[in-house]
Motif scaffolding. Structure first.
Motif, short mmCIF file in Angstrom:
data_model
loop_
_atom_site.label_atom_id
_atom_site.label_comp_id
_atom_site.label_asym_id
_atom_site.label_seq_id
_atom_site.Cartn_x
_atom_site.Cartn_y
_atom_site.Cartn_z
N LEU A 183 19.54 23.22 -5.42
CA LEU A 183 20.82 22.55 -5.17
C LEU A 183 20.79 21.26 -5.98
O LEU A 183 19.89 20.43 -5.83
CB LEU A 183 20.98 22.24 -3.69
CG LEU A 183 22.21 21.40 -3.32
CD1 LEU A 183 23.51 22.15 -3.62
CD2 LEU A 183 22.19 21.03 -1.83
N VAL A 184 21.76 21.12 -6.87
CA VAL A 184 21.84 19.97 -7.76
C VAL A 184 23.07 19.16 -7.37
O VAL A 184 24.19 19.69 -7.35
CB VAL A 184 21.98 20.45 -9.23
CG1 VAL A 184 22.07 19.27 -10.19
CG2 VAL A 184 20.82 21.38 -9.60
N VAL A 185 22.88 17.89 -7.05
CA VAL A 185 24.02 17.03 -6.71
C VAL A 185 24.13 15.97 -7.79
O VAL A 185 23.13 15.34 -8.16
CB VAL A 185 23.82 16.36 -5.32
CG1 VAL A 185 25.04 15.52 -4.96
CG2 VAL A 185 23.59 17.42 -4.25
N LYS A 186 25.35 15.83 -8.33
CA LYS A 186 25.54 14.87 -9.43
C LYS A 186 25.87 13.50 -8.85
O LYS A 186 26.87 13.33 -8.14
CB LYS A 186 26.68 15.35 -10.32
CG LYS A 186 26.78 14.60 -11.63
CD LYS A 186 27.74 15.33 -12.55
CE LYS A 186 27.89 14.66 -13.87
NZ LYS A 186 28.82 15.39 -14.74
N GLU A 192 20.38 14.81 -8.43
CA GLU A 192 19.35 14.94 -7.40
C GLU A 192 19.14 16.43 -7.16
O GLU A 192 20.10 17.16 -6.90
CB GLU A 192 19.82 14.28 -6.09
CG GLU A 192 19.84 12.78 -6.17
CD GLU A 192 20.49 12.12 -4.96
OE1 GLU A 192 20.99 12.85 -4.06
OE2 GLU A 192 20.50 10.88 -4.93
N ILE A 193 17.89 16.87 -7.25
CA ILE A 193 17.61 18.31 -7.17
C ILE A 193 16.76 18.60 -5.94
O ILE A 193 15.74 17.94 -5.71
CB ILE A 193 16.85 18.79 -8.43
CG1 ILE A 193 17.68 18.49 -9.68
CG2 ILE A 193 16.52 20.27 -8.35
CD1 ILE A 193 16.96 18.74 -10.99
N SER A 194 17.16 19.60 -5.14
CA SER A 194 16.28 20.04 -4.06
C SER A 194 16.10 21.56 -4.12
O SER A 194 17.03 22.29 -4.49
CB SER A 194 16.80 19.60 -2.69
OG SER A 194 18.20 19.68 -2.64
N ASN A 195 14.90 22.01 -3.77
CA ASN A 195 14.60 23.44 -3.73
C ASN A 195 14.96 23.98 -2.35
O ASN A 195 14.43 23.50 -1.35
CB ASN A 195 13.10 23.69 -3.98
CG ASN A 195 12.73 23.46 -5.43
OD1 ASN A 195 13.60 23.43 -6.31
ND2 ASN A 195 11.46 23.30 -5.69
N LEU A 196 15.85 24.97 -2.29
CA LEU A 196 16.28 25.48 -0.99
C LEU A 196 15.44 26.65 -0.49
O LEU A 196 15.08 26.70 0.67
CB LEU A 196 17.75 25.89 -1.05
CG LEU A 196 18.76 24.80 -1.43
CD1 LEU A 196 20.18 25.31 -1.26
CD2 LEU A 196 18.55 23.54 -0.59
N MET A 197 15.17 27.61 -1.39
CA MET A 197 14.36 28.77 -0.98
C MET A 197 13.93 29.58 -2.20
O MET A 197 14.57 29.50 -3.25
CB MET A 197 15.14 29.66 0.00
CG MET A 197 16.33 30.36 -0.63
SD MET A 197 17.38 31.25 0.54
CE MET A 197 16.35 32.59 1.03
N PRO A 198 12.84 30.36 -2.09
CA PRO A 198 12.46 31.24 -3.19
C PRO A 198 13.43 32.43 -3.26
O PRO A 198 13.84 32.95 -2.21
CB PRO A 198 11.05 31.71 -2.82
CG PRO A 198 10.80 31.27 -1.44
CD PRO A 198 11.94 30.46 -0.94
#
Ligand code: SAM
Length: 211
Positions: A183-186, A192-198
């Motif tokens: 999930l990339v938020v501008k 800002e990047i967060s990993n949600l799931m494989p």
């Protein structure tokens, strides 16, 4: 209870959908997007072939991505990878009549398939674009939300450029075999990047994706 309703209740009990996404999925029966020979598996939680080596994603993935993208009424949404048109139809329900979904597909036969499938519903807010979605669709940018439904080696810069300030982008990033759903938020010029799931997706093929 219909197969669609049973599937949605299961997704709800596992936390994959909230009420809004569940309501959107109720209006978009997955069986309309599945080739006839796989009809009996329409509501199984599994990806299914749609031809040309491509797939419609598993319902739990479509549900989780729809929820994570957080599409509100009136938003302008860009989808990369139309495939069967199923994800685009759910996003269109979430964006409502005052919103719009542009969906980009590189394989001409699939853009036709997606169009034919979406036309089975009474949606008028899905626009189909044939081309390399790694370059986004600059003509209609900026977008409130962007979703990529194929696996990319990295986040294509044109997609970040075409996202509104505060906008959200969902994209599977990794190797051809395994990826993280990011999930990339501008925020200003930064992201800002967060990993949600494989996840496991077919490759995103194009100038800013896999070659
Ligand atoms: N969202 C689709 C659905 O609801 O059925 C499933 C998408 S399928 C997992 C991935 C799709 O991405 C395939 O149809 C593939 O042809 C498409 N694709 C791959 N690279 C692309 C690119 N550069 N631009 C647009 N579409 C691309």
């Amino acid at each position: 209870m219909s197969g669609n309703e049973e599937m949605i209740e299961l997704l709800f009990s596992h936390g994959y959908v909230d009420e809004r996404v569940a309501e959107a999925m109720r209006k978009v029966p997955r069986e309309l997007f599945i080739p006839e020979e796989y009809g009996r598996s329409a509501y199984a939680d599994t990806p299914l072939p749609i031809g040309l080596g491509q797939t419609i994603s598993a319902p739990s993935i479509v549900a989780f991505m729809s929820k994570s993208l957080d599409v509100q009424e009136g938003m302008k949404v860009l989808e990369i990878g139309s495939g069967s048109g199923y994800q685009a139809a759910i996003l269109a329900e979430l964006a409502g009549n005052s919103g719009v979904v542009y969906t980009v597909e590189r394989i001409p036969q699939l853009i036709q398939l997606a169009k034919t499938n979406v036309e089975k519903l009474s949606l008028t807010n899905v626009k189909f674009v044939e081309g390399d979605g790694t370059k986004g669709y600059a003509q209609e940018s900026p977008y409130d939300r962007i979703i990529v439904t194929a696996a990319s080696p990295s986040i294509p810069q044109p997609l970040v450029d075409q996202l509104k300030e505060g906008g959200k982008l969902l994209i599977p990033v990794g190797s051809r075999m395994f990826q993280d759903l990011q999930l990339v938020v501008k925020v200003g010029k930064e992201v800002e990047i967060s990993n949600l799931m494989p996840v496991v997706f077919v490759p995103l093929i194009g100038e800013f994706g896999y070659k």
